[in-house]
Design a protein around this motif. Sequence first.
Motif, short mmCIF file in Angstrom:
data_model
loop_
_atom_site.label_atom_id
_atom_site.label_comp_id
_atom_site.label_asym_id
_atom_site.label_seq_id
_atom_site.Cartn_x
_atom_site.Cartn_y
_atom_site.Cartn_z
N ARG A 1 38.36 44.31 36.57
CA ARG A 1 38.68 44.33 37.99
C ARG A 1 39.60 45.50 38.27
N VAL A 2 39.36 46.20 39.39
CA VAL A 2 40.27 47.23 39.88
C VAL A 2 40.21 47.18 41.40
N VAL A 3 41.38 46.93 42.02
CA VAL A 3 41.44 46.71 43.46
C VAL A 3 42.74 47.27 44.04
N VAL A 4 42.70 47.50 45.34
CA VAL A 4 43.93 47.70 46.11
C VAL A 4 44.13 46.42 46.90
N GLY A 5 45.35 45.91 46.88
CA GLY A 5 45.69 44.71 47.63
C GLY A 5 47.12 44.84 48.12
N LEU B 1 29.43 42.98 43.01
CA LEU B 1 30.71 43.65 42.77
C LEU B 1 31.69 43.52 43.94
N VAL B 2 31.29 42.87 45.03
CA VAL B 2 32.20 42.65 46.16
C VAL B 2 33.35 41.78 45.68
N ASP B 3 34.57 42.19 45.97
CA ASP B 3 35.77 41.48 45.52
C ASP B 3 36.72 41.33 46.71
N ASP B 4 36.77 40.13 47.27
CA ASP B 4 37.67 39.85 48.39
C ASP B 4 38.81 38.93 47.98
N PRO C 1 33.19 52.48 36.74
CA PRO C 1 31.78 52.80 36.89
C PRO C 1 31.46 52.97 38.38
N VAL C 2 30.36 53.66 38.69
CA VAL C 2 30.06 54.02 40.07
C VAL C 2 29.92 52.83 41.01
N GLY C 3 29.31 51.74 40.57
CA GLY C 3 29.19 50.56 41.43
C GLY C 3 30.55 49.95 41.73
N THR C 4 31.39 49.87 40.72
CA THR C 4 32.75 49.37 40.90
C THR C 4 33.53 50.28 41.85
N ALA C 5 33.31 51.59 41.73
CA ALA C 5 33.99 52.54 42.61
C ALA C 5 33.57 52.34 44.06
N ARG C 6 32.28 52.08 44.32
CA ARG C 6 31.84 51.80 45.69
C ARG C 6 32.51 50.54 46.22
N ALA C 7 32.58 49.50 45.39
CA ALA C 7 33.23 48.26 45.81
C ALA C 7 34.72 48.49 46.07
N PHE C 8 35.35 49.31 45.24
CA PHE C 8 36.76 49.64 45.40
C PHE C 8 37.00 50.31 46.75
N VAL C 9 36.13 51.24 47.12
CA VAL C 9 36.26 51.94 48.40
C VAL C 9 36.14 50.96 49.56
N GLN C 10 35.13 50.10 49.52
CA GLN C 10 34.91 49.14 50.61
C GLN C 10 36.12 48.22 50.78
#
Length: 182
Positions: free
Chosen positions: A13-17, A79-82, A140-149
């Motif tokens: 997991r990698v997120v901004v919160g 990969l959506v992480d809310d 990875p690229v999919g995780t990066a897209r989810a991170f951006v969203q």
Amino acid sequence: MPTLVHAFDWPDRVVVGTVGMPGSRTFYLQAREGTRTAAVALEKEQSAVLAETIDRVLDELMDDSDNKWSVPADVPAELVDDDPLDLPVEEEFRTGSMRLTWDPRTAQVVVEAFPIVDVDDLDPDEEEPEPDEALLVRMPVGTARAFVQRTRAVVQSGRPQCPRCGRPIDPDGHECVLPDEE
């Protein structure tokens, strides 16, 4: 003294919160791999710029005919992480500078965060001091897209904007000052 690097090569997991109420939130970049977690504090603006830059890098990779990696245009649903940040949030350091790179060997976006440097502690004879700590996260690229969203949603979830002056409206009121009145 060598730099202490909190490295996450294939994070779960990698997120901004955030922690706190809008108007007094602290933003965190948090990574988790197995049972190991690290979080660094960011400014809201740093979070927004990081998301925009990652998004731009991914779009450029999609458009690059020499890129052999498949880069998703949208966030893969799995990969959506809310979810909220992992608790407890223990701040390693407050981020000063960041570096973003692309690793074509592993098809990962690489984010490096470094602590704020106190200019009073700098040695004038030393060119560029080594940081005491760093956070290194490879996505990875999919995780990066989810991170951006997710990062964009977190940044935009703050206080509502005043329709007249564009400044944030606090829960306890707002004194509207138009730009020509400043």
